[in-house]
Design a protein around this motif. Structure first.
Motif, PDB file in Angstrom:
ATOM      1  N   GLN A   1       0.857  -1.179   0.000  1.00 34.07           N
ATOM      2  CA  GLN A   1       0.000   0.000   0.000  1.00 34.07           C
ATOM      3  C   GLN A   1       0.894   1.230   0.000  1.00 34.07           C
ATOM      4  O   GLN A   1       2.029   1.186   0.520  1.00 34.07           O
ATOM      5  N   PRO A   2       0.411   2.324  -0.553  1.00 38.87           N
ATOM      6  CA  PRO A   2       1.287   3.495  -0.691  1.00 38.87           C
ATOM      7  C   PRO A   2       1.442   4.259   0.627  1.00 38.87           C
ATOM      8  O   PRO A   2       0.571   4.230   1.495  1.00 38.87           O
TER       9      PRO A   2
ATOM     10  N   SER B   1       1.246   7.667   2.556  1.00 41.89           N
ATOM     11  CA  SER B   1       0.365   8.810   2.343  1.00 41.89           C
ATOM     12  C   SER B   1       0.656   9.883   3.384  1.00 41.89           C
ATOM     13  O   SER B   1       1.597   9.754   4.182  1.00 41.89           O
ATOM     14  N   SER B   2      -0.120  10.924   3.347  1.00 40.67           N
ATOM     15  CA  SER B   2      -0.027  11.981   4.356  1.00 40.67           C
ATOM     16  C   SER B   2      -1.407  12.166   4.979  1.00 40.67           C
ATOM     17  O   SER B   2      -2.421  11.796   4.391  1.00 40.67           O
TER      18      SER B   2
ATOM     19  N   ASP C   1       3.508  13.856   6.941  1.00 37.24           N
ATOM     20  CA  ASP C   1       3.635  13.591   5.501  1.00 37.24           C
ATOM     21  C   ASP C   1       3.983  12.139   5.236  1.00 37.24           C
ATOM     22  O   ASP C   1       3.968  11.700   4.076  1.00 37.24           O
TER      23      ASP C   1
ATOM     24  N   THR D   1      -3.762   3.365  10.781  1.00 34.28           N
ATOM     25  CA  THR D   1      -2.570   3.994  10.202  1.00 34.28           C
ATOM     26  C   THR D   1      -1.615   4.427  11.302  1.00 34.28           C
ATOM     27  O   THR D   1      -1.984   4.505  12.485  1.00 34.28           O
TER      28      THR D   1
ATOM     29  N   SER E   1       7.306   9.920  -0.130  1.00 35.11           N
ATOM     30  CA  SER E   1       5.853   9.947  -0.245  1.00 35.11           C
ATOM     31  C   SER E   1       5.335   9.055  -1.370  1.00 35.11           C
ATOM     32  O   SER E   1       4.159   8.702  -1.388  1.00 35.11           O
ATOM     33  N   ASP E   2       6.217   8.654  -2.321  1.00 38.33           N
ATOM     34  CA  ASP E   2       5.766   7.798  -3.416  1.00 38.33           C
ATOM     35  C   ASP E   2       6.174   6.342  -3.212  1.00 38.33           C
ATOM     36  O   ASP E   2       6.063   5.524  -4.121  1.00 38.33           O
TER      37      ASP E   2
ATOM     38  N   GLU F   1       5.970   2.474  -1.808  1.00 39.56           N
ATOM     39  CA  GLU F   1       4.968   1.461  -1.494  1.00 39.56           C
ATOM     40  C   GLU F   1       5.541   0.597  -0.371  1.00 39.56           C
ATOM     41  O   GLU F   1       6.684   0.124  -0.473  1.00 39.56           O
TER      42      GLU F   1
END
Length: 459
Positions: free
Chosen positions: A33-34, A36-37, A390, A429, A438-439, A441
């Motif tokens: 899963q990515p 995220s912020s 972030d 989370t 941030s990108d 996985e």
């Protein structure tokens, strides 16, 4: 033609098998899963029960019988309102004893000893009066006779003799009166001294009696006041149970002189409970007559586990779900955390946290708060930390290795182990800090046996 088709089918099957053999892959498959912020809310969960703002059990100070009950079970009452009235032979006896003791103490007044000084002085005057009656006429008669003597010298000698006798008499008379007065004064003085001594002795002897009488009177008044039982504060009243008895009903119409006697038979060891308190029910000293619940505020008491207790603090928000109203979660505020631990229902060690309910999470919820009942089961999620970050990863991406928190990020089809600091851990989370982008996985399943740098197939 059919033979050609069969040959082409065989060729296709062969090619398919060859292709499958060439593309077989034993690399572990993982789910990602990515990163995220966003905002992460960290909570601790604890089982809870609904509580009133305050509760006080009111017990009977004396044994007796309920002769008046002014409220019904579950009724709202105000502070100082009369709830019930008792009658008791114990109190009646205490009153009689107090009255008797006060009367005895009051009867021990000032004691005066009469010295009879007045009687002595009166007796002296009577003696002198009697002496006057017998002596003065004789003196007068002797003076008349002396005056009749012709010879001048003899007459004067006789008058002088009479005057001498009269002077002696007057001296004796005065001495008698003086002696009488002296004796009378001495008698009165002695009597007064004796009176004072007796009074002091009596005062010393009756001081303890008076104190005992006053003490008995105070106890009797206190017990009499205890026969009228009032609400200690405003709230909802719950009546207690009647004392155990031998099953003989106590009539509402028992004569007053027998009501106290009935109270003395208020309980028999081993008897069954008498049911809810009512008029005519016997009560025993120390028995709970009723309880008052202050429902001006509604609380839940959460059993915070000892592991989570250091994170809980007054002022924190909490999401509370009452089992009876599971579809209407409530919001609360932690008001206090117990200093001392208490055993939990599960047999562990916990610290009770008192959470005041302020309404529905989606609205005020006043109507729901009024429907809650003390003792209802609930659960509380106390918000201990909220962070905006972030770098937010799924909570299930975190794992512990060598005493550190790590995640696996998939980079160039390889699982890269990255050490992170967990800033806030929510249910779904976690906000972290570390060498993440941030990108990236991150792996959420399939990382159990991965080594750093292992090739993976990500789904």
């Amino acid at each position: 033609m059919p033979g050609v088709v069969v040959r082409w089918m065989a060729v296709v099957a062969t090619v398919a098998l060859w292709f499958a053999a060439c593309t077989s892959d034993d690399r572990p498959r993982v789910e990602t899963q990515p990163v995220s912020s966003g905002e992460v809310t960290q909570t601790i969960s604890a089982p809870a029960t609904v509580q009133a703002a305050a509760r006080q059990d009111v017990a009977a100070s004396v044994s007796g019988v309920v002769v008046r009950l002014r409220v019904r079970d579950g009724e709202r009452v105000r502070k100082g309102q009369e709830i019930l009235r008792l009658t008791s032979s114990q109190v009646d006896l205490a009153r009689e004893q107090a009255r008797a003791a006060e009367a005895a103490a009051a009867g021990a007044g000032a004691i005066a000893v009469d010295g009879n000084g007045d009687a002595t002085l009166a007796a002296a005057h009577r003696a002198v009066d009697n002496l006057d009656e017998s002596t003065r006429p004789r003196l007068r008669q002797a003076r008349r006779r002396a005056r009749r003597i012709d010879d001048r010298e003899q007459r004067q000698a006789a008058l002088a003799a009479v005057a001498a006798v009269e002077a002696s008499y007057e001296s004796t008379r005065s001495a008698l009166l003086t002696a009488g007065r002296t004796v009378a004064v001495q008698q009165d003085a002695t009597a007064a001294s004796l009176s004072r001594a007796v009074e002091q002795a009596v005062a010393g002897a009756t001081a303890a009696q008076r104190l005992q009488a006053e003490s008995a009177a105070r106890v009797a008044r206190s017990q009499a006041e205890a026969l009228v039982v009032r609400a200690p504060f405003g709230g909802m009243v719950q009546l207690g149970e009647a004392a155990a008895s031998d099953g003989t009903p106590v009539s509402d119409g028992v004569p007053p002189e027998l009501e106290g006697l009935a109270g003395s038979f208020g309980g028999i060891a081993g008897g069954d409970g008498g049911g809810t308190l009512r008029v005519g029910a016997p009560v025993l000293t120390g028995q709970t007559l009723f309880s008052v619940f202050d429902l001006s505020d509604v609380y839940v008491k959460a059993e915070v586990d000892e592991v989570d207790a250091p994170q809980a603090k007054p002022g924190q928000r909490a999401a509370v779900t009452v089992d009876a109203f599971a579809d209407s979660p409530l919001e609360g505020i932690v008001e206090r955390i117990a200093v001392a631990s208490a055993p939990t229902a599960a047999g562990g060690v916990g610290y009770p946290a008192h959470i005041r309910l302020i309404g529905l999470r989606a609205g005020p919820g006043e109507r729901l708060l009024r429907r809650l009942r003390v003792g209802m089961s609930a659960s509380a999620d106390i918000v201990t930390r909220t962070r905006t970050s972030d770098l937010v990863v799924p909570s299930r991406a975190l794992l512990r290795r060598d005493g550190r928190d790590v995640v696996f990020a998939v980079r160039d089809r390889r699982a890269e182990e990255i050490v992170v600091d967990v800033i806030a851990l929510g249910e779904e989370t976690a906000a972290v800090a570390g060498d993440l982008d941030s990108d990236d996985e991150v792996i959420v399943t399939g990382y159990e046996d991965l080594d750093d740098g292992a090739e993976v197939v990500a789904d």
